[in-house]
Design a protein around this motif. Structure first.
Motif, PDB file in Angstrom:
ATOM      1  N   ILE B  10       0.859  -1.175   0.000  1.00 41.40           N
ATOM      2  CA  ILE B  10       0.000   0.000   0.000  1.00 41.40           C
ATOM      3  C   ILE B  10       0.897   1.227   0.000  1.00 41.40           C
ATOM      4  O   ILE B  10       1.560   1.509   0.998  1.00 41.40           O
ATOM      5  N   ASN B  23     -12.000 -11.112   2.729  1.00 45.02           N
ATOM      6  CA  ASN B  23     -11.352 -10.206   1.794  1.00 45.02           C
ATOM      7  C   ASN B  23     -10.707  -9.019   2.482  1.00 45.02           C
ATOM      8  O   ASN B  23     -11.215  -8.533   3.494  1.00 45.02           O
ATOM      9  N   VAL B  26      -9.505  -2.532  -0.032  1.00 48.49           N
ATOM     10  CA  VAL B  26      -8.633  -1.362  -0.107  1.00 48.49           C
ATOM     11  C   VAL B  26      -9.493  -0.197  -0.533  1.00 48.49           C
ATOM     12  O   VAL B  26      -9.980  -0.157  -1.658  1.00 48.49           O
ATOM     13  N   LYS B  28     -10.028   3.720  -1.371  1.00 54.14           N
ATOM     14  CA  LYS B  28      -9.341   4.981  -1.687  1.00 54.14           C
ATOM     15  C   LYS B  28     -10.222   6.146  -1.288  1.00 54.14           C
ATOM     16  O   LYS B  28      -9.854   6.985  -0.520  1.00 54.14           O
ATOM     17  N   THR B  34     -10.981  -1.853  -3.808  1.00 58.17           N
ATOM     18  CA  THR B  34     -10.544  -3.093  -4.431  1.00 58.17           C
ATOM     19  C   THR B  34     -10.659  -4.191  -3.381  1.00 58.17           C
ATOM     20  O   THR B  34     -10.360  -3.957  -2.216  1.00 58.17           O
ATOM     21  N   ARG B  35     -11.100  -5.373  -3.800  1.00 55.92           N
ATOM     22  CA  ARG B  35     -11.206  -6.479  -2.853  1.00 55.92           C
ATOM     23  C   ARG B  35     -10.214  -7.555  -3.251  1.00 55.92           C
ATOM     24  O   ARG B  35     -10.069  -7.883  -4.412  1.00 55.92           O
ATOM     25  N   LEU B  36      -9.546  -8.121  -2.246  1.00 62.10           N
ATOM     26  CA  LEU B  36      -8.601  -9.198  -2.505  1.00 62.10           C
ATOM     27  C   LEU B  36      -8.838 -10.305  -1.489  1.00 62.10           C
ATOM     28  O   LEU B  36      -8.876 -10.034  -0.293  1.00 62.10           O
TER      29      LEU B  36
END
Lengths: 96, 343
Positions: B10, B23, B26, B28, B34-36
């Motif tokens: 990051i 997940n 992230v 902003k 964003t999903r991970l």
């Protein structure tokens, strides 16, 4: 390896809508949503078994269906994207 | 064998990380996130101000995913550590050995043999690949000198003796380091190692790479159940991850020095990416840092044959393999700790 999971859950009843949400959530825990009922998962075989067991418990086999496409490690050569909502590469460098 | 999972870096200061199901999300701003899935990650390295939700910290700790915080200019701030892995018998053995100099010496000298061997390899490579561009005599002498030190190391009986050998090896290595920089000489030159703060571009780059490597070494040691704070070569000091520093010695030339040289020699980074602060310290800008991280991640994916295991593994797993071999030695399963020799 890359596994593509797609599902069709019958949403005519409230019961069905509930199943749909649960299936989507389970898939999202393991992969990336690339289209409405299509998930791409970069996953190892052991974890995949766990996910499959979860999903198969959630669905109603008489009304819903699940499909797994095994794309292996060389999946990058086999997947092409056109149009909106591009996905990101989970195995590439992740900088946010 | 463990597989090499991905690392999430990051670097945007305004990003916030949180947990949703399995997940990392992230965020902003309100709209972009964003999903991970967590299972794809083995480490999260944050250079952001906003931080990470406590729920995510817990999830990472539970799953053994390393979570490290660095200041936006790359200084290490802290890590989230979960349950201690491995077993207490191994750690007790580690503490016991660390108390006896005579038992530390063989391990410490292995680390240094690895370090000096690999440093010499860096010089030899430059001689082999760019024989016409470099001062052959000076580099040849430095290489021969390091070879002598390698012989000397094997007879050491005490830690200070080892440190003295390592000191002279480092001196000679860094004295010729400038000659290995073949391009962009006006922006990248090297006189001596400076840190806290690094005083020139090359030192700034090296410091940043060493920080990334420290984090990997600490994660690797924790994952095999060793205590990264109790070292054999580096003395114990509050807050200093001595064992991680020990383990890094042999990896520095391969992971950091060589990569720094490639980035400069291939002109992947330029002098414009560095700025001087009021303190005289040199900082990298965001784009340069991203380039460096990308190169670092790509490097980790390259496969090599591990000289001891005789097995092909990605570069990024070397810290883990070395930590594993160290644990085996401490348990008594191996007669000596085999350092990593780069070929």
């Amino acid at each position: 390896m890359m596994v593509l999971i797609t599902y069709d859950v019958n949403t005519e009843t409230d019961e069905g809508k509930k199943r749909l949400r649960k299936v989507a959530k389970a898939c999202q825990d393991y992969g990336q949503r690339v289209q409405n009922s299509v998930f791409e998962c970069v996953i190892d075989p052991a974890r995949l078994r766990i996910l499959q067991a979860k999903l198969e418990k959630l669905i109603d086999k008489k009304k819903d269906s699940l499909r797994y496409y095994y794309l292996g490690d060389e999946w990058k050569n086999r997947v092409e994207h056109v149009g909106a909502k591009p996905s990101f590469d989970l195995t590439g460098t992740l900088i946010a | 064998m463990k597989t090499l999972s991905n690392v999430l870096y990051i670097t945007s200061p305004e990003v916030y990380l949180s947990l949703d199901g399995e997940n990392v999300v992230v965020r902003k701003d309100e709209h972009t996130s964003t999903r991970l899935p967590l299972h794809n990650l083995e480490n999260i390295v944050c250079f952001n101000w906003q931080g990470v939700s406590p729920a995510l910290m817990g999830a990472c700790a539970e799953r053994g995913i390393g979570l490290a915080f660095l200041s936006p200019n790359g200084r290490f701030l802290g890590r989230v550590t979960g349950k201690v892995y491995g077993n207490v018998l191994l750690r007790k053995k580690q503490y016991l050995i660390s108390e006896h100099e005579s038992q530390c010496v063989p391990i410490a000298s292995s680390f240094l043999i690895g370090k000096i061997y690999n440093s010499r390899k860096v010089i030899e490579r430059a001689l082999r690949d760019h024989g016409l561009l470099v001062d052959k005599d000076t580099l040849g002498r430095a290489s021969a000198f390091l070879k002598e030190i390698l012989k000397g190391l094997t007879t050491c009986k005490h830690i200070p003796e080892l440190m003295a050998f390592e000191g002279s090896a480092a001196k000679i290595y860094f004295s010729v380091f400038d000659q290995l920089i073949l391009q962009q000489k006006e922006d990248f030159h090297f006189e001596e190692r400076s840190r806290r703060p690094p005083l020139d571009n090359m030192n700034s780059l090296l410091s940043f790479l060493y920080t990334l490597l420290t984090n990997e070494a600490m994660s690797a040691l924790e994952a095999v159940g060793l205590d990264p704070y109790v070292g054999f070569l580096h003395a114990d000091r509050p807050g200093r991850p001595s064992l991680a520093l020990d383990l890094m010695e042999e990896l520095r030339p391969v992971f950091a020095d060589r990569l720094a040289l490639s980035l400069v020699n291939r002109k992947q980074i330029t002098g414009k990416g560095f700025t001087q602060k009021e303190s005289g310290g040199i900082l990298m800008d965001d784009d340069t840092r991203k380039t460096v991280i990308t190169a670092w991640q790509e490097r980790k994916k390259e496969e090599i044959e591990h000289p001891y295991l005789k097995e092909r593994i990605p570069f990024g797993l070397i810290p883990h393999v070395q930590a594993l071999l160290l644990a085996r030695y401490l348990r008594g399963d191996l007669d000596a700790y085999p350092p990593f020799f780069w070929n």
